[in-house]
Write an enzyme that holds these catalytic residues in place. Structure first.
Site, PDB file in Angstrom:
ATOM      1  N   HIS A  41     -16.528  -8.114 -40.816  1.00  0.00           N
ATOM      2  CA  HIS A  41     -16.442  -9.719 -40.752  1.00  0.00           C
ATOM      3  C   HIS A  41     -17.500 -10.250 -40.021  1.00  0.00           C
ATOM      4  O   HIS A  41     -18.230  -9.689 -39.166  1.00  0.00           O
ATOM      5  CB  HIS A  41     -15.047  -9.820 -39.615  1.00  0.00           C
ATOM      6  N   GLU A 105     -16.992  -6.975 -36.287  1.00  0.00           N
ATOM      7  CA  GLU A 105     -17.177  -8.452 -36.129  1.00  0.00           C
ATOM      8  C   GLU A 105     -18.310  -8.917 -35.812  1.00  0.00           C
ATOM      9  O   GLU A 105     -18.804  -8.516 -34.378  1.00  0.00           O
ATOM     10  CB  GLU A 105     -15.865  -9.095 -35.287  1.00  0.00           C
TER      11      GLU A 105
END
Length: 150
Positions: A41, A105
């Site tokens: 992500h 992330e």
């Protein structure tokens, strides 16, 4: 959730893709599911680099923490987030389709752009994880690497 993945009512593109992915790397909660799914992500927030482990009740949590420590040595400012304490069977996260989950992330990065530092941090996380998994699976980790400090 488990019931939504098996429902025939869902007609959205995302639900169609979720069912496709579940069939390909799952099915979720099955012995045939892939061993590991790493979800990549990026974010527009100033989060930096993070490793998210959703299934903290897994008997495999120990090696995930070893991996976090290993990656922390390669990407020093990485955040480690244990996201779901307890039963996560109804959580809708992609990595939970496999037997083991990780999410990387990274940010900040605006939509439609590529920030080199964010890209290289994501790359370090991915290649570091692959290196760790290869060494873990071939029992080549040092004593220090086997004792997580995350």
């Amino acid at each position: 959730s488990r019931s939504t993945l098996h429902s025939s009512d869902a007609d959205s593109y995302e639900m169609h893709r979720a069912k496709e992915i579940n069939a390909r790397i799952g099915p979720r909660f099955s012995a045939e599911a892939s061993d590991l799914c790493i979800d990549l992500h990026n974010t527009t927030s100033n989060f930096g680099c993070g490793i998210i482990i959703t299934d903290t009740s897994s008997p495999d949590l120990h090696w995930k923490l070893q991996l976090c420590d290993y990656l922390h040595c390669r990407v020093p400012n990485v955040h480690i987030l244990l996201d779901c304490l307890g039963d996560c069977s109804e959580e809708p996260f992609l990595p939970l389709t496999a037997k083991n989950d990780l999410t990387f992330e990274v940010g900040p990065q605006a939509h439609g752009t590529l920030v080199s530092e964010v890209f290289w941090n994501q790359r370090r996380l991915v290649f570091g994880a692959l290196d760790f998994l290869e060494r873990f699976n071939t029992q080549q980790l040092s004593d220090e690497e086997r004792s997580e400090k995350a």
